[in-house]
Design a protein around this motif. Structure first.
Motif, mmCIF file in Angstrom:
data_model
loop_
_atom_site.group_PDB
_atom_site.id
_atom_site.type_symbol
_atom_site.label_atom_id
_atom_site.label_comp_id
_atom_site.label_asym_id
_atom_site.label_seq_id
_atom_site.Cartn_x
_atom_site.Cartn_y
_atom_site.Cartn_z
ATOM 1 N N ASP A 6 0.723 5.049 16.740
ATOM 2 C CA ASP A 6 1.044 5.834 15.545
ATOM 3 C C ASP A 6 2.525 5.684 15.251
ATOM 4 O OD1 ASP A 6 2.362 7.535 17.373
ATOM 5 O OD2 ASP A 6 0.564 8.764 17.613
ATOM 6 N N GLY B 84 0.823 -1.208 0.000
ATOM 7 C CA GLY B 84 0.000 0.000 0.000
ATOM 8 C C GLY B 84 0.851 1.250 0.000
ATOM 9 N N ALA B 85 0.499 2.193 0.882
ATOM 10 C CA ALA B 85 1.142 3.500 0.896
ATOM 11 C C ALA B 85 2.298 3.593 1.874
ATOM 12 C CB ALA B 85 0.105 4.578 1.244
ATOM 13 N N THR C 230 6.094 7.204 6.071
ATOM 14 C CA THR C 230 4.707 7.322 5.603
ATOM 15 C C THR C 230 3.922 6.133 6.127
ATOM 16 O OG1 THR C 230 5.442 8.401 3.558
ATOM 17 C CG2 THR C 230 3.183 7.542 3.613
ATOM 18 N N GLY D 289 0.937 3.389 6.596
ATOM 19 C CA GLY D 289 0.012 2.769 5.666
ATOM 20 C C GLY D 289 -1.435 3.053 6.037
ATOM 21 N N ASN D 290 -2.334 2.746 5.145
ATOM 22 C CA ASN D 290 -3.761 2.910 5.397
ATOM 23 C C ASN D 290 -4.307 1.677 6.107
ATOM 24 O OD1 ASN D 290 -3.894 5.432 3.965
ATOM 25 N ND2 ASN D 290 -3.780 4.255 2.048
ATOM 26 N N PRO D 291 -5.437 1.814 6.798
ATOM 27 C CA PRO D 291 -6.028 0.657 7.480
ATOM 28 C C PRO D 291 -6.227 -0.519 6.528
ATOM 29 C CG PRO D 291 -7.135 2.658 8.168
ATOM 30 C CD PRO D 291 -6.201 3.054 7.065
ATOM 31 N N THR E 221 -6.438 0.771 12.401
ATOM 32 C CA THR E 221 -7.303 1.965 12.346
ATOM 33 C C THR E 221 -6.426 3.204 12.365
ATOM 34 O OG1 THR E 221 -7.488 1.956 14.762
ATOM 35 C CG2 THR E 221 -9.227 0.834 13.510
ATOM 36 N N GLY E 222 -6.746 4.157 11.495
ATOM 37 C CA GLY E 222 -5.940 5.363 11.428
ATOM 38 C C GLY E 222 -4.501 5.011 11.108
ATOM 39 N N THR E 223 -3.582 5.490 11.950
ATOM 40 C CA THR E 223 -2.171 5.148 11.793
ATOM 41 C C THR E 223 -1.735 4.112 12.822
ATOM 42 O OG1 THR E 223 -1.547 7.009 13.212
ATOM 43 C CG2 THR E 223 -1.588 7.397 10.824
ATOM 44 N N GLU F 78 -3.760 -2.235 5.226
ATOM 45 C CA GLU F 78 -2.525 -2.466 4.477
ATOM 46 C C GLU F 78 -1.469 -3.100 5.368
ATOM 47 O OE1 GLU F 78 -2.970 1.185 1.234
ATOM 48 O OE2 GLU F 78 -1.454 1.307 2.810
#
Length: 658
Positions: A383, A339-340, A401, A403-405, A364-366, A407
């Motif tokens: 986080d 992912g990101a 960076t 990732g998104n939830p 969830t979130g970061t 990922e």
């Protein structure tokens, strides 16, 4: 004429029986051939007033002696055996990388650590220092060689996977073509035995590479499915398979089998659902066993290299400068992502390393969790900033960076650590054998206290090693320099810590409990004292480069002793440095022995099932020879019957002619 017809039918029937027996004998060594038997039936008798008169015999069919259950069981067992055999073979190759003996990596590590003993005995001996450097270089070379060998094994595994998939695709295409022939032949009402044998043999051959499920269709074809539900062969259509990197983490070294659906995205098949076959065994070896072997080697290289580098950096060379790294090592490794996420893992605690890969899974979130893949242990984080403060198994994960939830990120901190390790110190004078500090017992001490050991540890880090202040005799009043421990007999026995870098000396600590033989740690160095002091006894710890001591440091081997002492540090899963390699041998050896046992068991099961299948389908030459004699006699009798019928017919014609 009826007698002649009976004889002709019998002659033809026995001729077919002889031909079938000959066919069996000819194919006694043909793989997958099933013994054939002629099934005869009585021709319906002719009704007369005196009853039914027999009309002879006809061939009803050619029976294929075969058990569907045993055939499938044998193919499945053979598939399991193929997976176990190829995995055991590859593990044996991996075990050779972690071999013992004088040529093994363990011997090189022991020789390297033992070589410091001569430097301890004679710190200024250039020859002793040179031997240490030679041992360092040999250890690094053997680590690189072991890593290269693992890379070679991985290369051959990938090549074998590619050739196996090519063979599967070829066999699947052959089976599709035979399915089409069988479907056409089945329409005439008789079983195409030889085609069925060919198809069963192809299925067995495919199962040697990947386990399949067979589902028959009404038209006589058989559908072949892999991974439970993916149609490799359906009727006369075959679908191809391929080997490629895992879609989740391309370039991570993880390989997967893909089912290439026409006009659709390839489906990634997990080796855990493939069942047996060499492809399954090779994927399991590459993605699990080889990964563990590489991690064991990489962890060893990093842990040994980092601890020795750290200790070398705390010592002094013969030229009085701090030591430089002994080994070239990576300081961080990037992660792969689906992912990101972008981030790296860095190495901070070499004695805590676990031979494993790691995944960061964002929830969830970061927030998310770090999962140790070797055993599934997870560590949650809130986080990226919180994650950076955590030390997990001696590792720090730093995300630039998140990732998104949902990922994931894969980190392989030890996979390539041994690839390029090399010794960095080439001059024997650059070996930091001396302590950066020295100690002197007070000249007026009255107790039995003696110096046990003294070494720089750099712990805690931060702040690291803080050297005692130098003396400054020109100052008014003069500065004595160093750190002084001043004892009070007690009970209890205590000591005060004084910094003599100021005038008057500054008190750093008072009434600290003293126990004989227990290390005293101050400012990144550690001193161990033995015996019982009297009140007023002192010990002064000074900077080894303090001008008042001259070149005394060149005859000091305290840091060489500390380097040699690393061999007894618990570093690898509660094992010492020198026992770490033995632990790696044990882990790989346990896997290898387990795989060999599984191979022996599956080989026995497969052999038994194949024997049972052969008992039904195989050709017995003695039996076929007996049948040849039987059918030959029947054929001769049938010919005799025709001859007699001919004579009777001739006699009848001659009689009517008169």
């Amino acid at each position: 004429m009826s007698l002649l017809n009976v004889g002709a039918r019998a002659l033809l029937a026995n001729q077919v029986a002889l031909q079938t027996a000959g066919h069996n004998i000819a194919n006694v060594n043909t793989p997958g051939y099933s013994r054939q038997t002629v099934v005869l039936q009585t021709v319906q008798g002719q009704f007369t007033g005196g009853g039914y008169i027999g009309q002879g015999v006809d061939v009803q069919t050619i029976l294929r002696n075969q058990s569907e259950l045993l055939t499938r069981q044998s193919a499945a067992a053979g598939s399991t055996q193929a997976a176990d055999a190829v995995r055991a073979e590859r593990l044996s190759q991996l075990q050779e990388v972690f071999s013992g003996g004088t040529q093994g990596l363990g011997a090189a590590i022991n020789d390297m650590m033992n070589a410091f003993s001569d430097v301890v005995s004679s710190p200024t001996d250039i020859t002793a220092r040179t031997v240490v450097l030679t041992r360092l270089d040999e250890t690094a070379a053997r680590m690189r060689t072991a890593s290269d060998r693992i890379n070679e094994i991985e290369y051959t595994v990938k090549e074998q996977l590619q050739s196996s998939v090519t063979a599967i695709n070829s066999l699947a295409a052959q089976m599709a073509a035979i399915n089409e022939q069988i479907a056409r032949a089945t329409g005439n009402g008789q079983s195409p035995n030889d085609l069925l044998d060919q198809r069963d043999q192809i299925i067995r051959d495919i199962n040697q590479y990947v386990q399949t499920t067979q589902i028959p269709a009404d038209d006589g074809t058989v559908g072949l499915f892999v991974a439970g539900s993916q149609p490799l062969v359906l009727g006369s259509t075959a679908t191809t398979l391929s080997i490629d990197d895992a879609t989740a983490f391309p370039g991570s070294g993880q390989s997967k089998l893909f089912f290439n659906r026409p006009g659709a995205t390839p489906v990634e098949l997990d080796e855990n659902v493939l069942g047996g076959g060499t492809v399954s065994g090779l994927l399991r070896f590459q993605n699990t066993d080889l990964t563990e072997g590489r991690n064991l080697l990489g962890r060893m290289a990093l842990a040994i290299g980092m601890t020795m580098n750290e200790q070398q950096n705390l010592g002094l060379t013969l030229d009085g400068v701090p030591g430089k790294d002994l080994f070239a090592l990576p300081t961080s490794m990037p992660g792969s992502t689906n992912g990101a996420g972008v981030g790296t893992v860095s190495f901070t605690g070499p004695t805590q390393f676990a031979a494993s890969d790691y995944e960061i899974r964002f929830t969830t979130g970061t927030a998310g969790q770090v999962v140790r893949l070797s055993d599934g242990k997870s560590t949650p984080f809130t986080d990226a900033a919180n994650l950076a403060t955590l030390q997990i198994d001696g590792l720090n994960f730093n995300l630039t960076t998140p990732g998104n939830p949902g990922e994931r990120m894969l980190f392989k901190p030890f996979s390539t650590a041994a690839n390029n390790i090399q010794a960095l110190v080439y001059s024997p004078r650059d070996l930091a054998a001396a302590n950066p500090i020295n100690a002197a017992m007070g000249t007026s001490n009255g107790g039995t206290m003696q110096l046990g050991s003294l070494k720089a540890t750099g712990l805690p880090n931060p702040p690291g090693l803080v050297l005692p202040a130098n003396a400054n005799p020109a100052a008014i009043p003069p500065i004595l320099g160093g750190i002084q421990l001043q004892f009070t007999a007690g009970p209890p026995t205590t000591y005060d810590v004084l910094d003599r870098g100021t005038t008057p000396p500054t008190s750093l600590a008072t009434a600290q409990p003293y126990t004989s033989g227990q290390p005293i740690s101050i400012n990144g160095w550690e001193i161990t004292l033995q015996g019982t002091p009297k009140t007023g006894d002192t010990v002064v710890i000074g900077n080894a480069l303090d001008p008042q001591y001259g070149d005394t440091y060149t005859r000091n081997a305290g840091n060489a002793s500390a380097l040699m002492g690393l061999r007894d540090v618990k570093m690898f899963d509660e094992s010492t440095l020198t026992d770490g390699y033995a632990g790696a041998i044990a882990q790989v050896g346990t896997r290898t022995q387990s795989a060999k046992f599984a191979e022996q068991l599956s080989t026995t099961i497969a052999a038994n099932l194949e024997r049972d299948r052969t008992a039904v389908s195989g050709v017995n030459l003695d039996e076929e020879a007996a049948k040849l004699i039987q059918y030959q006699q029947a054929y001769q009798a049938s010919a005799k019957m025709i001859q007699i019928a001919q004579n009777i017919f001739d006699s009848l014609i001659q009689g009517l002619g008169r």
